[in-house]
Scaffold this motif. Structure first.
Motif, mmCIF file in Angstrom:
data_model
loop_
_atom_site.group_PDB
_atom_site.id
_atom_site.type_symbol
_atom_site.label_atom_id
_atom_site.label_comp_id
_atom_site.label_asym_id
_atom_site.label_seq_id
_atom_site.Cartn_x
_atom_site.Cartn_y
_atom_site.Cartn_z
ATOM 1 N N MET A 30 0.762 -1.088 0.025
ATOM 2 C CA MET A 30 -0.102 0.109 0.012
ATOM 3 C C MET A 30 1.031 1.306 0.026
ATOM 4 O O MET A 30 0.478 2.220 -0.841
ATOM 5 C CB MET A 30 -0.987 -0.130 1.333
ATOM 6 C CG MET A 30 -2.012 1.217 1.093
ATOM 7 S SD MET A 30 -3.399 0.879 2.381
ATOM 8 C CE MET A 30 -2.311 1.259 3.834
ATOM 9 N N VAL A 31 1.898 1.376 0.654
ATOM 10 C CA VAL A 31 2.948 2.501 0.845
ATOM 11 C C VAL A 31 3.682 2.548 -0.616
ATOM 12 O O VAL A 31 3.667 3.622 -1.042
ATOM 13 C CB VAL A 31 3.804 2.207 1.905
ATOM 14 C CG1 VAL A 31 4.985 3.340 1.895
ATOM 15 C CG2 VAL A 31 3.173 2.343 3.322
ATOM 16 N N ASP A 32 3.925 1.327 -1.298
ATOM 17 C CA ASP A 32 4.365 1.356 -2.618
ATOM 18 C C ASP A 32 3.636 1.994 -3.465
ATOM 19 O O ASP A 32 3.828 2.888 -4.332
ATOM 20 C CB ASP A 32 4.994 -0.005 -2.906
ATOM 21 C CG ASP A 32 6.034 -0.503 -2.339
ATOM 22 O OD1 ASP A 32 6.635 0.353 -1.670
ATOM 23 O OD2 ASP A 32 6.369 -1.661 -2.374
ATOM 24 N N LEU A 33 2.524 1.539 -3.482
ATOM 25 C CA LEU A 33 1.093 2.184 -4.263
ATOM 26 C C LEU A 33 0.932 3.583 -4.266
ATOM 27 O O LEU A 33 0.890 4.387 -5.028
ATOM 28 C CB LEU A 33 -0.019 1.439 -4.149
ATOM 29 C CG LEU A 33 -1.173 1.696 -5.059
ATOM 30 C CD1 LEU A 33 -1.003 1.763 -6.726
ATOM 31 C CD2 LEU A 33 -2.476 1.334 -4.532
ATOM 32 N N ALA A 34 1.055 4.221 -2.945
ATOM 33 C CA ALA A 34 0.841 5.563 -2.563
ATOM 34 C C ALA A 34 2.066 6.397 -3.345
ATOM 35 O O ALA A 34 1.644 7.213 -3.947
ATOM 36 C CB ALA A 34 0.726 5.740 -1.198
ATOM 37 N N PHE A 35 3.295 5.810 -3.186
ATOM 38 C CA PHE A 35 4.346 6.558 -3.691
ATOM 39 C C PHE A 35 4.257 6.494 -5.234
ATOM 40 O O PHE A 35 4.808 7.543 -5.945
ATOM 41 C CB PHE A 35 5.708 6.345 -3.190
ATOM 42 C CG PHE A 35 6.007 6.641 -1.886
ATOM 43 C CD1 PHE A 35 6.454 8.014 -1.715
ATOM 44 C CD2 PHE A 35 6.139 5.998 -0.749
ATOM 45 C CE1 PHE A 35 6.837 8.548 -0.605
ATOM 46 C CE2 PHE A 35 6.372 6.292 0.569
ATOM 47 C CZ PHE A 35 6.726 7.634 0.554
ATOM 48 N N LEU A 36 3.833 5.548 -5.742
ATOM 49 C CA LEU A 36 3.653 5.218 -7.423
ATOM 50 C C LEU A 36 2.611 6.209 -7.620
ATOM 51 O O LEU A 36 2.868 7.066 -8.769
ATOM 52 C CB LEU A 36 3.392 3.897 -7.878
ATOM 53 C CG LEU A 36 4.460 2.830 -7.640
ATOM 54 C CD1 LEU A 36 3.982 1.457 -7.919
ATOM 55 C CD2 LEU A 36 5.292 3.366 -8.847
ATOM 56 N N LEU A 37 1.698 6.501 -7.085
ATOM 57 C CA LEU A 37 0.598 7.553 -7.580
ATOM 58 C C LEU A 37 1.040 8.738 -7.155
ATOM 59 O O LEU A 37 0.817 9.730 -8.104
ATOM 60 C CB LEU A 37 -0.683 7.286 -6.558
ATOM 61 C CG LEU A 37 -1.630 5.949 -6.886
ATOM 62 C CD1 LEU A 37 -2.755 5.846 -5.865
ATOM 63 C CD2 LEU A 37 -2.193 6.068 -8.338
ATOM 64 N N PHE A 40 3.175 9.466 -10.085
ATOM 65 C CA PHE A 40 2.515 9.636 -11.510
ATOM 66 C C PHE A 40 1.989 11.181 -11.633
ATOM 67 O O PHE A 40 1.910 11.553 -12.631
ATOM 68 C CB PHE A 40 1.444 8.459 -11.511
ATOM 69 C CG PHE A 40 0.401 8.658 -12.683
ATOM 70 C CD1 PHE A 40 0.738 8.183 -13.903
ATOM 71 C CD2 PHE A 40 -0.618 9.201 -12.469
ATOM 72 C CE1 PHE A 40 0.109 8.360 -14.982
ATOM 73 C CE2 PHE A 40 -1.473 9.272 -13.472
ATOM 74 C CZ PHE A 40 -1.147 9.009 -14.760
ATOM 75 N N PHE A 41 1.221 11.491 -10.516
ATOM 76 C CA PHE A 41 0.364 12.713 -10.624
ATOM 77 C C PHE A 41 1.471 14.006 -10.643
ATOM 78 O O PHE A 41 1.023 15.020 -11.372
ATOM 79 C CB PHE A 41 -0.461 13.015 -9.545
ATOM 80 C CG PHE A 41 -1.696 11.834 -9.669
ATOM 81 C CD1 PHE A 41 -2.450 12.237 -10.901
ATOM 82 C CD2 PHE A 41 -2.092 11.001 -8.735
ATOM 83 C CE1 PHE A 41 -3.802 11.323 -11.053
ATOM 84 C CE2 PHE A 41 -3.161 10.262 -9.065
ATOM 85 C CZ PHE A 41 -3.944 10.265 -10.204
ATOM 86 N N MET A 42 2.481 13.607 -10.088
ATOM 87 C CA MET A 42 3.633 14.749 -10.293
ATOM 88 C C MET A 42 3.964 15.038 -11.585
ATOM 89 O O MET A 42 4.308 16.131 -12.077
ATOM 90 C CB MET A 42 4.743 14.625 -9.216
ATOM 91 C CG MET A 42 4.355 14.974 -8.014
ATOM 92 S SD MET A 42 5.716 14.615 -6.654
ATOM 93 C CE MET A 42 7.004 15.495 -7.327
ATOM 94 N N LEU A 43 4.116 13.792 -12.342
ATOM 95 C CA LEU A 43 4.807 13.785 -13.653
ATOM 96 C C LEU A 43 3.601 14.327 -14.855
ATOM 97 O O LEU A 43 4.190 14.942 -15.684
ATOM 98 C CB LEU A 43 5.125 12.438 -13.915
ATOM 99 C CG LEU A 43 6.613 12.015 -13.179
ATOM 100 C CD1 LEU A 43 6.857 10.762 -13.751
ATOM 101 C CD2 LEU A 43 7.806 13.036 -13.504
#
Length: 189
Positions: A30-37, A40-43
């Motif tokens: 879940m922490v990995d997914l949060a950082f991926l999201l 993604f949104f920053m990019l």
């Protein structure tokens, strides 16, 4: 890794309960997914882009090339002098005829500068070559300069130039501004 642990202390009456398996929750994905999201949104997010105004500047002449004749017929042009305290002045006169009385003042609203430009264009010999010469003084405010550029689009004047105020215009302008400020009058010519 984060674990949820539950302790079982015997129940009532001293009976031992059968031990159930403790649920194990692994929070790492879940922490990995949060950082991926977040990444993604920053990019993919677009930030506010600065507003840029295009100015078409003439090309530099080549070394052996004669510069083009840039003399503008005064009947086909109007000079706008942007002054301090949100004041704007205009004229269509040569150096010899420009005085404090002939340097006229108007306002930035549609009954002021818009009418002045439209009337000058209507009186021009060749309306296809009508040129507005914008001359901001050192005391001019940037907002007023942008307002005049907007007026070029409103009045559909595609030919305009931005230049420094000539020394003889500065002398007349300073005398005019040195007077008691009068209410700017709309064009009535």
């Amino acid at each position: 890794m984060a674990d949820v642990q539950v302790q079982d202390k015997g129940g009532k009456g001293g009976k031992v309960r059968s031990k159930k398996s403790v649920p194990h929750v692994d929070l790492t994905p879940m922490v990995d997914l949060a950082f991926l999201l977040i990444t993604f949104f920053m990019l993919v997010t677009t930030f506010n882009k600065p507003n840029v105004m295009d100015l078409g500047l003439p090309a530099k002449p080549k070394e052996n090339q004669k510069p083009p004749d840039t003399e503008i017929d005064l009947t086909n042009s109007i000079s706008l002098i942007i002054g301090k305290d949100n004041r704007i002045f205009y004229h269509q006169l040569p150096r010899e005829e420009l005085t404090e009385a002939t340097l006229k003042e108007t306002t930035f609203d549609r009954n002021g500068i818009t009418k002045v430009i439209e009337q000058a264009k209507a009186r021009a010999k060749d309306q296809t070559k009508f040129t507005v010469i914008i001359k901001p003084t050192d005391d001019a405010v940037y907002k007023n300069f942008v307002d005049i550029l907007d007026e070029m689009a409103i009045t559909k004047n595609e030919i305009y130039g931005i230049t420094d105020v000539k020394s003889w215009e500065v002398a007349v302008y300073e005398k005019k501004v040195g007077e008691a400020p009068s209410a700017a009058t709309p064009a009535t010519n």
